[in-house]
Enzyme design. Structure first.
Site, PDB file in Angstrom:
ATOM      1  N   CYS A  46      53.925  44.134  53.598  1.00  0.00           N
ATOM      2  CA  CYS A  46      54.009  42.997  52.555  1.00  0.00           C
ATOM      3  C   CYS A  46      55.140  42.953  51.772  1.00  0.00           C
ATOM      4  O   CYS A  46      55.541  44.024  51.271  1.00  0.00           O
ATOM      5  CB  CYS A  46      52.585  42.925  51.943  1.00  0.00           C
ATOM      6  SG  CYS A  46      52.512  41.509  50.378  1.00  0.00           S
ATOM      7  N   CYS A  62      37.182  43.857  56.798  1.00  0.00           N
ATOM      8  CA  CYS A  62      38.129  43.853  55.971  1.00  0.00           C
ATOM      9  C   CYS A  62      39.554  44.007  56.777  1.00  0.00           C
ATOM     10  O   CYS A  62      39.766  44.914  57.418  1.00  0.00           O
ATOM     11  CB  CYS A  62      38.310  44.917  54.987  1.00  0.00           C
ATOM     12  SG  CYS A  62      39.707  44.767  53.683  1.00  0.00           S
ATOM     13  N   CYS A  86      50.312  48.694  44.858  1.00  0.00           N
ATOM     14  CA  CYS A  86      49.841  48.607  46.133  1.00  0.00           C
ATOM     15  C   CYS A  86      50.426  49.292  47.252  1.00  0.00           C
ATOM     16  O   CYS A  86      51.849  49.230  47.144  1.00  0.00           O
ATOM     17  CB  CYS A  86      49.719  47.042  46.422  1.00  0.00           C
ATOM     18  SG  CYS A  86      49.276  46.779  48.254  1.00  0.00           S
ATOM     19  N   CYS A 115      53.793  44.142  44.900  1.00  0.00           N
ATOM     20  CA  CYS A 115      52.783  44.432  43.562  1.00  0.00           C
ATOM     21  C   CYS A 115      53.033  45.985  43.534  1.00  0.00           C
ATOM     22  O   CYS A 115      52.829  46.542  44.669  1.00  0.00           O
ATOM     23  CB  CYS A 115      51.405  44.115  44.016  1.00  0.00           C
ATOM     24  SG  CYS A 115      51.357  42.251  44.465  1.00  0.00           S
ATOM     25  N   CYS A 163      40.721  49.626  48.782  1.00  0.00           N
ATOM     26  CA  CYS A 163      41.902  48.457  48.326  1.00  0.00           C
ATOM     27  C   CYS A 163      43.189  48.846  47.901  1.00  0.00           C
ATOM     28  O   CYS A 163      43.228  49.939  47.175  1.00  0.00           O
ATOM     29  CB  CYS A 163      41.278  47.578  47.185  1.00  0.00           C
ATOM     30  SG  CYS A 163      40.013  46.405  47.602  1.00  0.00           S
ATOM     31  N   GLU A 190      45.777  48.629  59.836  1.00  0.00           N
ATOM     32  CA  GLU A 190      44.528  49.413  59.456  1.00  0.00           C
ATOM     33  C   GLU A 190      43.540  48.140  59.102  1.00  0.00           C
ATOM     34  O   GLU A 190      43.817  47.319  58.681  1.00  0.00           O
ATOM     35  CB  GLU A 190      44.791  50.148  58.273  1.00  0.00           C
ATOM     36  CG  GLU A 190      45.483  51.301  58.495  1.00  0.00           C
ATOM     37  CD  GLU A 190      45.896  52.207  57.351  1.00  0.00           C
ATOM     38  OE1 GLU A 190      45.147  52.218  56.460  1.00  0.00           O
ATOM     39  OE2 GLU A 190      47.097  52.608  57.291  1.00  0.00           O
TER      40      GLU A 190
HETATM   41  N1  SAH Z   1      47.556  40.430  49.715  1.00  0.00           N
HETATM   42  C1  SAH Z   1      46.332  39.781  49.278  1.00  0.00           C
HETATM   43  C2  SAH Z   1      45.302  40.811  50.118  1.00  0.00           C
HETATM   44  C3  SAH Z   1      45.491  42.055  50.112  1.00  0.00           C
HETATM   45  S1  SAH Z   1      45.387  43.062  48.867  1.00  0.00           S
HETATM   46  C4  SAH Z   1      46.142  40.115  47.814  1.00  0.00           C
HETATM   47  O1  SAH Z   1      46.940  40.668  47.016  1.00  0.00           O
HETATM   48  O2  SAH Z   1      45.190  39.654  47.251  1.00  0.00           O
HETATM   49  C5  SAH Z   1      43.513  43.292  48.646  1.00  0.00           C
HETATM   50  C6  SAH Z   1      43.274  43.229  47.030  1.00  0.00           C
HETATM   51  O3  SAH Z   1      43.679  44.869  46.639  1.00  0.00           O
HETATM   52  C7  SAH Z   1      44.031  42.480  46.196  1.00  0.00           C
HETATM   53  O4  SAH Z   1      43.003  42.125  45.071  1.00  0.00           O
HETATM   54  C8  SAH Z   1      44.719  43.634  45.412  1.00  0.00           C
HETATM   55  O5  SAH Z   1      45.123  43.385  44.067  1.00  0.00           O
HETATM   56  C9  SAH Z   1      43.918  44.831  45.264  1.00  0.00           C
HETATM   57  N2  SAH Z   1      44.595  46.289  45.177  1.00  0.00           N
HETATM   58  C10 SAH Z   1      45.967  46.305  45.719  1.00  0.00           C
HETATM   59  N3  SAH Z   1      46.312  47.596  45.324  1.00  0.00           N
HETATM   60  C11 SAH Z   1      45.277  48.261  44.576  1.00  0.00           C
HETATM   61  C12 SAH Z   1      44.743  49.450  44.256  1.00  0.00           C
HETATM   62  N4  SAH Z   1      45.925  50.369  44.231  1.00  0.00           N
HETATM   63  N5  SAH Z   1      43.744  49.903  43.895  1.00  0.00           N
HETATM   64  C13 SAH Z   1      42.843  48.783  43.811  1.00  0.00           C
HETATM   65  N6  SAH Z   1      42.952  47.638  44.246  1.00  0.00           N
HETATM   66  C14 SAH Z   1      44.214  47.149  44.737  1.00  0.00           C
HETATM   67 FE1  SF4 Z   2      50.841  42.320  48.943  1.00  0.00          FE
HETATM   68 FE2  SF4 Z   2      49.664  44.393  48.137  1.00  0.00          FE
HETATM   69 FE3  SF4 Z   2      50.443  42.594  46.486  1.00  0.00          FE
HETATM   70 FE4  SF4 Z   2      48.214  42.074  47.913  1.00  0.00          FE
HETATM   71  S1  SF4 Z   2      48.400  43.504  46.787  1.00  0.00           S
HETATM   72  S2  SF4 Z   2      50.018  40.839  47.737  1.00  0.00           S
HETATM   73  S3  SF4 Z   2      49.243  43.332  50.091  1.00  0.00           S
HETATM   74  S4  SF4 Z   2      51.704  43.950  47.786  1.00  0.00           S
END
Ligand code: SAH
Ligand code: SF4
Length: 369
Positions: free
Chosen positions: A126, A119, A133, A130, A351, A106
């Site tokens: 991944c 974006c 996410c 986290c 995000c 996406e």
């Molecule tokens: N892997 C990279 C980039 C992709 S995630 C990273 O982690 O930075 C992009 C952003 O989305 C990151 O700052 C992450 O902390 C944020 N993010 C992930 N899950 C989210 C959620 N449920 N709500 C808001 N931001 C989120």
């Molecule tokens: Fe991976 Fe999501 Fe963590 Fe970014 S925020 S490193 S995409 S698991």
């Protein structure tokens, strides 16, 4: 299960996508074909500016060269399977099915009069896990190739062109995946982002967001990529970060701060810290004060992102008033902090919510696309 795909085959071989080979290799190949640097610029112009879909349409090249090109390269497109526009008309989300049937990636386009920000994704899924996410929930299915990274931008530029809009002005690697864990393809794609005959963007218009892969940040500096760096710090203590972002056990907060100091000295670019604000976890005044201690003496800014709820995670979005209170607290410490707007929320474009198409392929939302 893998889907049947029809790869481009020539004389029994798969032809490499011309958008999938590095600039160096492209240059070398064209030299082997006896072509000048000028010819290379013409070819890139056809691909990245005029958006042709076939070598035969490159009308200012000789028939011979066109035949050579189609005998050696493919000029494909990502297969667009979804394009959902946000109600307000300021964002669109795209779904692209990968050719090998591995899944759907996406990308999100945010646009207004001034900027058109893409974006984009760098991995299918991944593996950094986290907890908040959606992409993380998929695990890592595979890295995207350079061609798949650039393909997202080509598709979005074609979309803008059809609307009569100008092309993309900014690129953020904040879609699915961790670009710095797919370094080679990411950095080769950045070469094209910056090349005047491709996307022609300066380093200040390109941002890579990372959960904190420290050796790759060092490599960014070594290889002088000179792009903006955003680090998803998200917390104020190692204890909490260990729990929410397992990568912290490898590269704890102190290391992230230390490498950020060096990044600023090295590039002159101030690092952005993303801070996903989670109700009851990291949104207190004490959390803001602890964050301030970490950031003392560092030229940086903080981008506060109110958590977008994911169905499966117990973490919750804070109330708007709490987001404002937290940011004001940071301001009172003289920390430059902004709130990330939630454009695109109605299209699951926000995000951390990418991966939705893949996870909810059978859901009503997907069927409606
Ligand atoms: N892997 C990279 C980039 C992709 S995630 C990273 O982690 O930075 C992009 C952003 O989305 C990151 O700052 C992450 O902390 C944020 N993010 C992930 N899950 C989210 C959620 N449920 N709500 C808001 N931001 C989120
Ligand atoms: Fe991976 Fe999501 Fe963590 Fe970014 S925020 S490193 S995409 S698991």
């Amino acid at each position: 299960m893998q889907k049947n795909v029809s790869p481009r085959v020539h004389a029994g071989h798969h032809l490499p996508e011309i958008t999938g080979i590095s600039l160096d290799v492209l240059e070398r190949k064209l030299r082997e074909f006896g072509q000048s640097a000028y010819r290379m610029r013409q070819i890139m112009n056809w691909i990245y500016h005029k958006h042709v879909h076939a070598f035969d349409d490159m009308s200012n090249l000789s028939k011979n060269l066109r035949t050579t090109l189609s005998g050696n390269f493919a000029l494909g497109r990502l297969e667009q399977v979804a394009c959902v526009k946000a109600e307000k008309g300021d964002a669109a989300k795209f779904g692209f099915e990968l050719r090998d049937g591995a899944g759907i990636i996406e990308s999100v386009l945010l646009y207004d009069d001034r900027r058109r920000t893409a974006c984009i994704s760098s991995q299918l899924g991944c593996n950094l896990g986290c907890v908040f996410c959606e992409t993380g929930r998929l695990g890592l299915l595979r890295n995207l190739t350079q061609g798949e990274i650039l393909g997202q931008l080509l598709a979005m530029n074609e979309y803008l062109e059809k609307r009569g809009d100008k092309s993309i002005t900014n690129v953020v690697f904040m879609g699915m995946g961790e670009a710095l864990a797919n370094f080679r393809h990411f950095r080769n794609a950045v070469d094209y982002l910056m090349h005047p005959d491709a996307f022609n963007l300066g380093g200040r218009r390109i941002t890579v967001s990372t959960a904190g892969v420290v050796p790759s940040i060092e490599r960014l500096m070594r290889e002088k990529l000179n792009v903006n760096l955003a680090i998803s710090l998200n917390t104020y203590s190692n204890e909490l970060r260990d729990r929410l972002m397992p990568i912290n056990k490898k590269y704890p907060i102190e290391q992230l701060i230390e490498v950020s100091h060096r990044y600023f000295e090295h590039t002159g670019r101030r690092v952005t810290f993303e801070y996903v604000l989670i109700k009851g976890e990291n949104d207190s005044d004490a959390a803001a004060a602890a964050l301030k201690k970490h950031l003392a003496g560092l030229t940086c800014k903080v981008n506060v992102i109110p958590l977008n709820n994911c169905d499966y995670s117990s973490e919750k979005t804070p109330a708007k008033a709490d987001v404002v209170r937290f940011v004001k607290k940071l301001h009172s410490f003289d920390i430059g902090a902004t709130i990330r707007t939630t454009r695109g929320n109605d299209i699951f474009g926000a995000c951390g919510q990418l991966g939705h198409l893949l996870l909810h392929k059978k859901s009503a939302a997907y069927q409606n696309i």
